[in-house]
Scaffold this motif. Structure first.
Motif, PDB file in Angstrom:
ATOM      1  N   ASP A   1       0.857  -1.176   0.000  1.00  0.00           N
ATOM      2  CA  ASP A   1       0.000   0.000   0.000  1.00  0.00           C
ATOM      3  C   ASP A   1       0.899   1.233   0.000  1.00  0.00           C
TER       4      ASP A   1
ATOM      5  N   GLU B   1      -6.836  -3.980   3.579  1.00  0.00           N
ATOM      6  CA  GLU B   1      -7.410  -3.253   2.452  1.00  0.00           C
ATOM      7  C   GLU B   1      -6.574  -2.019   2.138  1.00  0.00           C
ATOM      8  N   ILE B   2      -6.531  -1.661   0.836  1.00  0.00           N
ATOM      9  CA  ILE B   2      -5.888  -0.430   0.401  1.00  0.00           C
ATOM     10  C   ILE B   2      -6.622   0.751   1.014  1.00  0.00           C
ATOM     11  N   GLU B   3      -5.881   1.731   1.527  1.00  0.00           N
ATOM     12  CA  GLU B   3      -6.485   2.913   2.122  1.00  0.00           C
ATOM     13  C   GLU B   3      -6.472   4.083   1.138  1.00  0.00           C
TER      14      GLU B   3
ATOM     15  N   HIS C   1      -2.262  -0.804  -5.911  1.00  0.00           N
ATOM     16  CA  HIS C   1      -3.060   0.379  -5.572  1.00  0.00           C
ATOM     17  C   HIS C   1      -3.792   0.862  -6.821  1.00  0.00           C
ATOM     18  N   PRO C   2      -5.118   1.050  -6.771  1.00  0.00           N
ATOM     19  CA  PRO C   2      -5.863   1.426  -7.974  1.00  0.00           C
ATOM     20  C   PRO C   2      -5.601   2.844  -8.451  1.00  0.00           C
TER      21      PRO C   2
ATOM     22  N   ALA D   1      -8.482   4.930  -1.427  1.00  0.00           N
ATOM     23  CA  ALA D   1      -8.847   4.730  -2.825  1.00  0.00           C
ATOM     24  C   ALA D   1     -10.350   4.505  -2.911  1.00  0.00           C
TER      25      ALA D   1
ATOM     26  N   GLY E   1     -14.143   3.521  -4.666  1.00  0.00           N
ATOM     27  CA  GLY E   1     -14.670   2.399  -5.421  1.00  0.00           C
ATOM     28  C   GLY E   1     -14.367   1.042  -4.852  1.00  0.00           C
ATOM     29  N   GLY E   2     -13.911   0.993  -3.609  1.00  0.00           N
ATOM     30  CA  GLY E   2     -13.508  -0.264  -3.007  1.00  0.00           C
ATOM     31  C   GLY E   2     -14.684  -1.102  -2.541  1.00  0.00           C
ATOM     32  N   PRO E   3     -14.400  -2.088  -1.701  1.00  0.00           N
ATOM     33  CA  PRO E   3     -13.080  -2.301  -1.096  1.00  0.00           C
ATOM     34  C   PRO E   3     -12.049  -2.877  -2.067  1.00  0.00           C
ATOM     35  N   HIS E   4     -10.770  -2.560  -1.771  1.00  0.00           N
ATOM     36  CA  HIS E   4      -9.659  -3.062  -2.553  1.00  0.00           C
ATOM     37  C   HIS E   4      -8.786  -3.909  -1.626  1.00  0.00           C
ATOM     38  N   PRO E   5      -9.029  -5.209  -1.580  1.00  0.00           N
ATOM     39  CA  PRO E   5      -8.287  -6.058  -0.638  1.00  0.00           C
ATOM     40  C   PRO E   5      -6.808  -6.149  -0.995  1.00  0.00           C
TER      41      PRO E   5
END
Length: 309
Positions: free
Chosen positions: A120, A228-230, A199-200, A232, A234-238
């Motif tokens: 991340d 989870e990515i912090e 990371h998106p 960003a 449109g998540g969650p982004h695990p």
């Protein structure tokens, strides 16, 4: 001596031994020579109140180190004010004007290039690089920290903030940095990582830095307990498992320079000591790689892993 501005707190209330002041005048008794814009705002913009604060710093004779994406030297009024008071405005994120694409010179850099990569953003890749460099230099090795972001530049006094570079030229900027690190005498180059491949929002700068610096070895950084990515939308982004991240980073290395993850650097700041040691042991069990928190427990184990790999 360093001091911090906080307009909401009483003057000189210390924070971990650092005086906190409310005004520039309050700070002057500590004999500062420069003011550092040491935070990252959303979008890199200056709130209007900050401009007035920076103008006061300039009038009081302080150089200004600016790490945001907005450049102070592009403000004619502030630039003229600085000229009248004989101070310097340093825009740490302004890239060199002559950057271009990578040439392949990165593959001929002598020595060993080590890049910190992460699960991340903002989990300590720069800090890990600095700690590993410090430990290597304590051992008498010809070691150099290679700064790739505004804070690293403020610490080291040189570098390029790769997140402010035109996308096509990120790899070229990274190439220039490792070449410069070798010219500065580095036989062991610790390249400060940026962003994260998963990371998106910021993965683009990560990949450009990775391919441009062509590391021989990677140190994977992770904040223990984060799943989870912090920051960003449109998540969650695990966040993938550590073993998956190791495989991903090794698979995405340039074919001309395969790179292996040789160690795991954990950020255990949210854990007690027993839980921190347990997290380190779990990371080692999962990845079969040496792991440690170099801030909490020292960098020796990770430097050993890099040298032994």
């Amino acid at each position: 001596m360093a001091e911090s501005f906080d307009l909401t707190r009483a003057a000189c209330e210390p924070e971990q031994g650092v005086p906190v002041v409310q005004t520039v005048n309050d700070a002057l008794r500590f004999n500062p020579t420069a003011a550092l814009v040491g935070v990252a705002t959303q979008g890199g913009r200056f709130p209007p109140a900050w401009i007035e604060l920076l103008e006061t710093c300039v009038v009081k004779g302080l150089d200004v180190e600016n790490g945001l994406h907005v450049f102070l030297n592009d403000d004619p009024e502030l630039r003229n004010l600085a000229a009248r008071h004989g101070v310097e405005l340093r825009d740490l994120r302004r890239p060199p004007a002559d950057l271009s694409t990578a040439t392949g010179e990165n593959l001929s850099v002598p020595g060993t290039i080590v890049l910190t990569v992460g699960s991340d953003c903002a989990i300590g890749k720069m800090t890990v690089s600095l700690e590993l460099d410090l430990e290597a230099r304590r051992r008498g090795l010809r070691s150099v920290f290679v700064p790739t972001g505004q804070t690293g530049i403020a610490i080291a006094g040189w570098g390029i903030s790769v997140d402010a570079v035109v996308a096509d030229f990120i790899a070229g900027a990274a190439e220039r940095l490792v070449v410069e690190g070798a010219r500065r005498g580095g036989e062991l180059l610790w390249v400060e990582g940026q962003g994260s491949l998963v990371h998106p929002v910021y993965s683009g700068v990560t990949l450009g830095l990775y391919h441009g610096s062509v590391p021989h070895k990677l140190v994977l950084c992770h904040q223990a307990g984060h799943t989870e990515i912090e920051g960003a939308g449109g998540g969650p982004h695990p966040i993938p498992a550590l073993a998956e991240l190791v495989e991903l980073h090794e698979r995405l290395a340039l074919p001309a320079r395969p790179a292996a993850v040789v160690a795991i650097a954990l950020n255990t700041r949210d854990l007690g000591e027993d839980d921190a040691r347990a997290a380190i042991a779990a990371a080692e069990a999962e990845t079969a790689l040496p792991a440690d928190d170099p801030v909490r427990f020292g960098a020796a184990k990770l430097v050993d892993a890099v040298l032994d790999a």
